[in-house]
Motif scaffolding. Structure first.
Motif, PDB file in Angstrom:
ATOM      1  N   LYS A  49       0.853  -1.189   0.000  1.00  0.00           N
ATOM      2  CA  LYS A  49       0.000   0.000   0.000  1.00  0.00           C
ATOM      3  C   LYS A  49       0.887   1.237   0.000  1.00  0.00           C
ATOM      4  O   LYS A  49       1.745   1.397   0.873  1.00  0.00           O
ATOM      5  N   ALA A  81      -8.324  -1.982   0.959  1.00  0.00           N
ATOM      6  CA  ALA A  81      -9.775  -1.966   0.784  1.00  0.00           C
ATOM      7  C   ALA A  81     -10.397  -0.798   1.534  1.00  0.00           C
ATOM      8  O   ALA A  81     -11.343  -0.162   1.063  1.00  0.00           O
ATOM      9  N   ARG A  83      -9.017   2.119   2.154  1.00  0.00           N
ATOM     10  CA  ARG A  83      -8.754   3.363   1.432  1.00  0.00           C
ATOM     11  C   ARG A  83      -9.673   3.497   0.218  1.00  0.00           C
ATOM     12  O   ARG A  83     -10.191   4.573  -0.072  1.00  0.00           O
ATOM     13  N   ARG A  84      -9.864   2.373  -0.487  1.00  0.00           N
ATOM     14  CA  ARG A  84     -10.760   2.417  -1.644  1.00  0.00           C
ATOM     15  C   ARG A  84     -12.182   2.777  -1.230  1.00  0.00           C
ATOM     16  O   ARG A  84     -12.851   3.570  -1.894  1.00  0.00           O
ATOM     17  N   LEU A  87     -12.367   6.452  -0.564  1.00  0.00           N
ATOM     18  CA  LEU A  87     -12.387   7.222  -1.805  1.00  0.00           C
ATOM     19  C   LEU A  87     -13.762   7.172  -2.465  1.00  0.00           C
ATOM     20  O   LEU A  87     -14.263   8.182  -2.977  1.00  0.00           O
ATOM     21  N   GLN A  88     -14.374   5.992  -2.445  1.00  0.00           N
ATOM     22  CA  GLN A  88     -15.704   5.853  -3.014  1.00  0.00           C
ATOM     23  C   GLN A  88     -16.720   6.692  -2.271  1.00  0.00           C
ATOM     24  O   GLN A  88     -17.588   7.328  -2.878  1.00  0.00           O
TER      25      GLN A  88
END
Length: 402
Positions: A49, A81, A83-84, A87-88
């Motif tokens: 990461k 996951a 962080r994603r 962001l979403q």
């Protein structure tokens, strides 16, 4: 903590570990970045990461970020996951901040190619820009019933027709925003069960204003004056009167739409209000008129500029210059035709309505009666041609006073 600040500053190319999963990656060109390496709890594979580039992220901050990642792993949270997902959520929140004005622009752009009349785009933009000023800059997710009511109530009584159209347009924009994920919940512009309790029924407020029409008793004298005018726009007005069609249908007529043998003009769906083809029987007077129009080889019977027909304003301009017709409209001649047919002929109501392209029967019945209706409508149009112009090239029509 194996790394030191001086070493990080001049570290050679390669991967340099600090312990606890923190690494400094140095590329051959000297660029440096921090990564946290850990083993995926599900697949067992190693994952990296990114924690940011050096020197933007110093050694001490990189160690804090790596510590946060280890804390997530102890809580069975995958750092990548997580962080994603963050962001979403941020993107979703940002998209929900889309304004009503931006949504309206996107809705118009998505639908303008499906609208038959290019004027619809201008009408949409004009009404929304003019009357939705209080909504345009607000996040579309914040639009509620009170805000919609405030925008509509300002014109609901004085401009009822415009206001009802505006309400429908606001409702469609908000439906689009809902489906697109920019808002949620009920549509605050919905009429039934919502705005109907706040605004008066539009049908009780609308003032029906019929288009000014020339009394049919004055038609023979009017047509006598009109026939003295030889410009193309005057011929187009004659054609519209004799066919009892709408101004845009008449001015847009094309030679290939004329069936000389059957004495029939077929207006394609793209130019009719009902979006259905409309067959118009042509009287002898109309045939004589068409034969007198020079065919320049262009597609349009009444050609204008740039391979387009003349505009509907051209016949209207002619109309306003004819003595006795001041204040009337081109569309009003349909009313003149309708009143004459009802008062002075024995033609059936359905025949008259079908001649005006009004829907009066179902699809099955219409198909069954098509030939019979055309024959009877041809007789009606022949009588109308004779009433307006007298006998032109034939003697079978009814006399003007019948």
């Amino acid at each position: 903590m194996k790394l030191t600040v001086p070493f990080v500053g001049k570290a050679p190319a390669g991967r340099h570990g600090d312990g606890g999963g923190l690494y400094l990656l140095v590329k051959p060109d000297g660029r440096k970045t921090w990564v946290f390496r850990y083993r995926d709890r599900t697949t067992g594979k190693s994952r990296d990461k990114g924690l940011g580039p050096y020197p933007d992220v110093k050694l001490a901050e990189a160690r804090e970020l790596a510590g946060a990642c280890r804390s997530q792993l102890r809580s069975n949270i995958d750092p990548i996951a997580s962080r994603r997902a963050a962001l979403q959520r941020a993107r979703a929140e940002q998209s929900r901040m889309l304004t009503f004005g931006e949504c309206a622009n996107r809705f118009i752009a998505a639908n303008e190619h499906s609208w038959r009349n290019p004027k619809h785009v201008d009408q949409w933009r004009s009404t929304i820009d003019t009357y939705c000023g209080s909504l345009l800059r607000l996040p579309v997710s914040d639009i509620d019933t009170n805000l919609v009511y405030s925008a509509l109530s300002a014109i609901w009584h004085d401009k009822t027709e415009t206001a009802t159209r505006l309400r429908g347009r606001i409702e469609r924009v908000l439906d689009w925003a809902n489906v697109s994920g920019f808002r949620s919940g009920d549509n605050p512009a919905r009429w039934k069960g919502n705005l109907q309790h706040l605004l008066a029924p539009p049908e009780k407020l609308k003032k029906v204003e019929h288009r000014p029409a020339l009394p049919y008793a004055e038609m023979p004298e009017f047509m006598k004056k009109l026939r003295q005018r030889k410009e193309l726009s005057a011929l187009a007005l004659q054609f519209q009167v004799l066919t009892a069609t709408r101004p845009g249908e008449a001015t847009g007529a094309k030679w290939e739409e004329i069936d000389w043998k059957q004495k029939l003009w077929t207006v394609p769906p793209s130019r009719t209000k009902t979006n259905r083809a409309h067959e118009v029987p042509l009287s002898e007077q109309t045939i004589a008129l068409l034969k007198g129009i020079p065919n320049t080889g262009k597609s349009h019977v009444f050609p204008g500029k740039a391979n387009r027909p003349i505009v509907t304003a051209a016949p209207l301009k002619v109309l306003r210059t004819i003595p006795g017709a001041e204040g009337t409209t081109c569309h009003g001649f349909r009313s003149s035709f309708r009143d004459w047919a009802a008062d002075k002929t024995n033609h059936g109501r359905d025949i008259i309505e079908m001649s005006l392209a009004h829907k009066v029967v179902g699809k099955v019945e219409a198909a069954y009666l098509r030939s019979k209706m055309l024959e009877k409508r041809a007789a009606l149009m022949a009588d109308w041609g004779t009433y307006c112009l007298g006998n032109v090239g034939h003697s079978k029509s009814a006399k003007p006073d019948q």
